[in-house]
Design a protein around this motif. Sequence first.
Motif, mmCIF file in Angstrom:
data_model
loop_
_atom_site.group_PDB
_atom_site.id
_atom_site.type_symbol
_atom_site.label_atom_id
_atom_site.label_comp_id
_atom_site.label_asym_id
_atom_site.label_seq_id
_atom_site.Cartn_x
_atom_site.Cartn_y
_atom_site.Cartn_z
ATOM 1 N N LEU A 158 23.110 -0.736 -10.223
ATOM 2 C CA LEU A 158 22.424 0.313 -10.355
ATOM 3 C C LEU A 158 22.221 0.487 -8.583
ATOM 4 N N PRO A 159 22.546 1.027 -7.875
ATOM 5 C CA PRO A 159 22.032 1.571 -6.306
ATOM 6 C C PRO A 159 20.524 1.574 -6.867
ATOM 7 N N VAL A 160 19.276 0.763 -5.924
ATOM 8 C CA VAL A 160 17.929 1.390 -5.560
ATOM 9 C C VAL A 160 17.922 1.836 -4.478
ATOM 10 N N SER A 161 17.637 3.492 -4.322
ATOM 11 C CA SER A 161 17.821 3.670 -2.944
ATOM 12 C C SER A 161 16.200 4.014 -2.771
ATOM 13 N N VAL A 162 15.520 3.844 -1.888
ATOM 14 C CA VAL A 162 13.970 4.105 -1.213
ATOM 15 C C VAL A 162 13.912 5.483 -0.074
ATOM 16 N N SER A 163 13.009 5.666 -0.038
ATOM 17 C CA SER A 163 12.933 6.880 0.457
ATOM 18 C C SER A 163 12.669 6.420 1.770
ATOM 19 N N ASP A 164 12.137 5.511 2.496
ATOM 20 C CA ASP A 164 11.988 5.535 3.728
ATOM 21 C C ASP A 164 13.132 4.876 5.033
ATOM 22 N N GLU A 165 13.510 4.520 5.447
ATOM 23 C CA GLU A 165 14.785 4.266 6.201
ATOM 24 C C GLU A 165 15.358 2.353 5.883
ATOM 25 N N SER A 166 14.875 1.567 5.300
ATOM 26 C CA SER A 166 15.004 0.148 4.670
ATOM 27 C C SER A 166 16.220 0.943 3.706
ATOM 28 N N SER A 167 16.876 -0.476 3.455
ATOM 29 C CA SER A 167 17.591 -0.326 1.895
ATOM 30 C C SER A 167 17.436 -0.735 1.186
ATOM 31 N N GLY A 168 17.934 -0.279 0.596
ATOM 32 C CA GLY A 168 17.515 -0.539 -1.195
ATOM 33 C C GLY A 168 17.976 -1.987 -0.871
ATOM 34 N N GLY A 175 25.706 1.126 -1.903
ATOM 35 C CA GLY A 175 25.632 2.077 -2.672
ATOM 36 C C GLY A 175 27.003 2.479 -4.171
ATOM 37 N N VAL A 176 27.854 1.702 -4.448
ATOM 38 C CA VAL A 176 28.158 2.251 -5.771
ATOM 39 C C VAL A 176 28.044 1.352 -6.953
ATOM 40 N N ALA A 177 27.896 2.169 -7.668
ATOM 41 C CA ALA A 177 27.507 1.710 -9.427
ATOM 42 C C ALA A 177 28.291 0.882 -9.288
ATOM 43 N N GLN A 178 28.078 -0.307 -10.399
ATOM 44 C CA GLN A 178 29.164 -1.397 -11.223
ATOM 45 C C GLN A 178 28.528 -0.895 -12.057
ATOM 46 N N ALA A 224 16.443 -7.313 -13.118
ATOM 47 C CA ALA A 224 16.551 -8.086 -12.658
ATOM 48 C C ALA A 224 17.052 -6.977 -11.400
ATOM 49 N N TYR A 225 15.905 -7.064 -10.159
ATOM 50 C CA TYR A 225 16.106 -6.161 -9.223
ATOM 51 C C TYR A 225 16.056 -7.299 -8.020
ATOM 52 N N VAL A 226 17.471 -6.083 -7.459
ATOM 53 C CA VAL A 226 17.882 -7.863 -6.255
ATOM 54 C C VAL A 226 18.142 -6.646 -4.831
ATOM 55 N N ASP A 227 16.853 -7.505 -3.779
ATOM 56 C CA ASP A 227 16.965 -6.879 -2.608
ATOM 57 C C ASP A 227 18.447 -6.053 -1.562
ATOM 58 N N HIS A 228 18.207 -5.565 -0.491
ATOM 59 C CA HIS A 228 19.653 -5.626 0.311
ATOM 60 C C HIS A 228 20.166 -6.956 0.566
ATOM 61 N N SER A 253 0.764 -1.230 0.138
ATOM 62 C CA SER A 253 0.006 0.098 0.035
ATOM 63 C C SER A 253 0.853 1.023 -0.034
ATOM 64 N N THR A 254 2.115 1.349 -0.166
ATOM 65 C CA THR A 254 3.067 2.601 0.270
ATOM 66 C C THR A 254 2.830 3.055 -1.517
ATOM 67 N N PRO A 255 2.853 4.827 -0.962
ATOM 68 C CA PRO A 255 2.080 5.267 -2.033
ATOM 69 C C PRO A 255 3.095 5.393 -3.344
ATOM 70 N N THR A 256 3.170 5.828 -4.485
ATOM 71 C CA THR A 256 3.926 5.725 -5.017
ATOM 72 C C THR A 256 4.190 7.278 -5.393
ATOM 73 N N ASP A 257 5.740 8.244 -5.689
ATOM 74 C CA ASP A 257 5.591 9.109 -6.610
ATOM 75 C C ASP A 257 5.077 9.771 -8.051
ATOM 76 N N PRO A 258 4.109 10.275 -8.125
ATOM 77 C CA PRO A 258 4.512 10.578 -9.523
ATOM 78 C C PRO A 258 5.509 10.797 -10.389
ATOM 79 N N THR A 259 6.143 9.280 -11.487
ATOM 80 C CA THR A 259 7.016 10.175 -12.383
ATOM 81 C C THR A 259 6.952 11.222 -13.276
ATOM 82 N N GLY A 260 6.067 11.461 -13.391
ATOM 83 C CA GLY A 260 6.209 12.857 -14.378
ATOM 84 C C GLY A 260 6.072 12.506 -16.237
#
Length: 161
Positions: free
Chosen positions: A112-122, A88-91, A35-39, A5-12
């Motif tokens: 590419l590191p993915v950052s998230v807006s909450d306190e969890s790591s991306g 956090g270092v792109a490769q 692919a997406y790989v979690d923390h 249910s986490t709201p997403t910001d509009p991308t534009g």
Amino acid sequence: MVDDSTPTDPTGWPWVDNHPGRLHQLLERISLRAAYVDHDGVSRYRNRAMQEWLGRADDDRAELHVRDLLGAQAYESVENRMRAALDGVAQVFERPGPGGAEAPTREETTYLPVSVSDESSGGVLVTIGDATRRASGESTRAQALIRSALLEERTRLAMLM
């Protein structure tokens, strides 16, 4: 359990914001492996091209650690880069692709590191694309520069004689 249910910001991008399912359709149709790989190093998403490359069925949604997807030997070759990206270092790196000596190919892999807006790591967005054409072009350009330099040198020597 993940909170969907986490709201997403509009991308534009109206196309993306108004039709969220279309981005998934696009990802499933492109030849770029994604692919997406979690923390924790667990693969949470793989597009169709990535599934095919890994030898997995299209409908296989198993969320496995990257080590289990690639196998121990292949994982060992990318482990340090994956850890750096998770920190956090792109490769970005290039390596030989499938095809062997008969039909050599090159692949460009990006973590590419993915950052998230909450306190969890991306996590990490992984892409793997074909770099054969670019690598071939760079090789052709380098060969042309060498030929040009040799011709200039030969012409200069001929003028001295």
